[in-house]
Scaffold this motif. Sequence first.
Motif, short mmCIF file in Angstrom:
data_model
loop_
_atom_site.label_atom_id
_atom_site.label_comp_id
_atom_site.label_asym_id
_atom_site.label_seq_id
_atom_site.Cartn_x
_atom_site.Cartn_y
_atom_site.Cartn_z
N ALA A 195 0.81 -1.22 0.00
CA ALA A 195 0.00 0.00 0.00
C ALA A 195 0.84 1.27 0.00
O ALA A 195 0.38 2.31 -0.51
N ASN A 196 2.08 1.21 0.52
CA ASN A 196 2.79 2.46 0.80
C ASN A 196 4.16 2.62 0.15
O ASN A 196 4.69 3.74 0.13
N THR B 38 9.66 -1.57 -7.96
CA THR B 38 11.08 -1.83 -7.72
C THR B 38 11.37 -1.91 -6.23
O THR B 38 12.08 -2.82 -5.76
N SER B 39 10.81 -0.99 -5.46
CA SER B 39 11.01 -1.00 -4.01
C SER B 39 10.41 -2.26 -3.39
O SER B 39 11.02 -2.91 -2.54
N PHE B 40 9.22 -2.62 -3.83
CA PHE B 40 8.55 -3.81 -3.33
C PHE B 40 9.37 -5.06 -3.65
O PHE B 40 9.54 -5.94 -2.81
N SER B 41 9.89 -5.11 -4.86
CA SER B 41 10.71 -6.24 -5.29
C SER B 41 12.02 -6.31 -4.50
O SER B 41 12.49 -7.38 -4.12
N TYR C 214 11.82 0.45 4.82
CA TYR C 214 10.95 0.16 5.95
C TYR C 214 10.73 1.40 6.81
O TYR C 214 9.59 1.75 7.14
N GLU C 215 11.81 2.06 7.16
CA GLU C 215 11.71 3.22 8.06
C GLU C 215 10.88 4.35 7.44
O GLU C 215 10.04 4.96 8.12
N ARG C 216 11.10 4.61 6.18
CA ARG C 216 10.47 5.77 5.55
C ARG C 216 9.04 5.51 5.10
O ARG C 216 8.16 6.37 5.29
N HIS D 124 3.04 3.16 9.05
CA HIS D 124 1.69 2.68 8.73
C HIS D 124 1.36 1.35 9.39
O HIS D 124 0.27 0.81 9.15
N LEU D 125 2.25 0.84 10.22
CA LEU D 125 2.02 -0.43 10.89
C LEU D 125 1.26 -0.23 12.20
O LEU D 125 1.42 0.79 12.87
#
Length: 412
Positions: A104-105, A110-113, A128-130, A135-136
């Motif tokens: 979602a975020n 590319t980032s997801f991969s 993860y940090e940014r 959103h967790l």
Amino acid sequence: MTDTAGIGARIDGAVVRTPALSATGLLERVFSAAFRGLVYPQIWEDPLIDMEALALKPTDTMVTIASGSCNVLSYLTAEPKEIIAVDLSPAHVALGRLKLAAAANLPDHTSFSNLFRHADLKSNVKLYERHIRPHLDDTTRAYWDGREINGRRRIGRFTRGFYRTGLLGRFIAAAHGIARLHGVDVRELLRMDTVDKQRAFFDARIAPIFDSRSFRALISMRASLFGLGIPPAQYEALAGDDAEGMIGALRTRTERLACGFPLKDNYFAWQAFGRGYQPGAEASLPPYLEARHFETLRRNAGRVSIVNDSITTLLANRAAGSVDAFVLLDAQDWMTDRQLADLWAEITRTAAPGARVIYRTAAAASPLKGRVPDGILDKWDYRADQSLKLGARDRSAIYGGFHLHVKRDAAA
């Protein structure tokens, strides 16, 4: 605050069958303790087979066991109305929620991969940090920010090779180590460019390991397969499915994984023999990791909820006739007769007309006949021929059986 006592009790309820003062009882409790951490960094059921069997529609509500949540997100590519995923392991719940928040975020595919396909880049902690951590929910954030026994944050697994972690990742590493002790680098299998070459490599290099005295001694210990997520009860079912016992069952399943499908089409083989996903633009990947599905994932991530509970308890709190598709993975192999009957009573109550149920088993046969009351089973049509055909095409290759049931018309 995490209810560790409640989590432990739920896992014990699923696994423990035998008094503590027995060899089996001790093993069951050791397995239960291990299952409270991460077991499956990747799920080992073929989502393409699942989606073909379930024929998901945009109006469908699905209930599934989460495991590593690869398939939960892959089911989203079919765009059902709602998916409710459950798991007894808080680590699996945290992993699923991480994947949903990432879909979602994160800014792009590319980032997801980078995070979930490669899973070994130093830049993944920054992603993860940014983009994900804010959103967790508090419980999930606390899990990934938490420290392992070596003092490193759990999210750091995605910088060191996430698929080499968890019970399954460590089991695969141990299997590679055993092969090396016998002078075999199983990664060489991945260089074979035809199924015939794959089979020749298996027959010449891998198959002899199963006949070695050291390997047979190791596998004779039921705890040796905890890394595959196989509790003592399922060990007995798997061993009983082959004339040679556990050695024969493992040899048959490894052979199918190594030789049953072209390597270019089977990401399960790459995970087993290469400890990661195949490189390159044309690699075989789970549907949720394919670039063409990323925007669908992003759009549909809010349709999924993941809860730390048993599937029977979750269904007991749902309205009658409210679920169209059920995915049980191999959980029934763990269950007592009472647990099976309770589960199928709730499945039958909550199933909408035409609902579908799929599951896998260590042995070939379904465990339901004679253990679930006929009055419940009579409400379902077991698709035996279709189940056999679908199971034969399951690329994960590790189960003895795939099973599909369809709810009968009440008027029939």
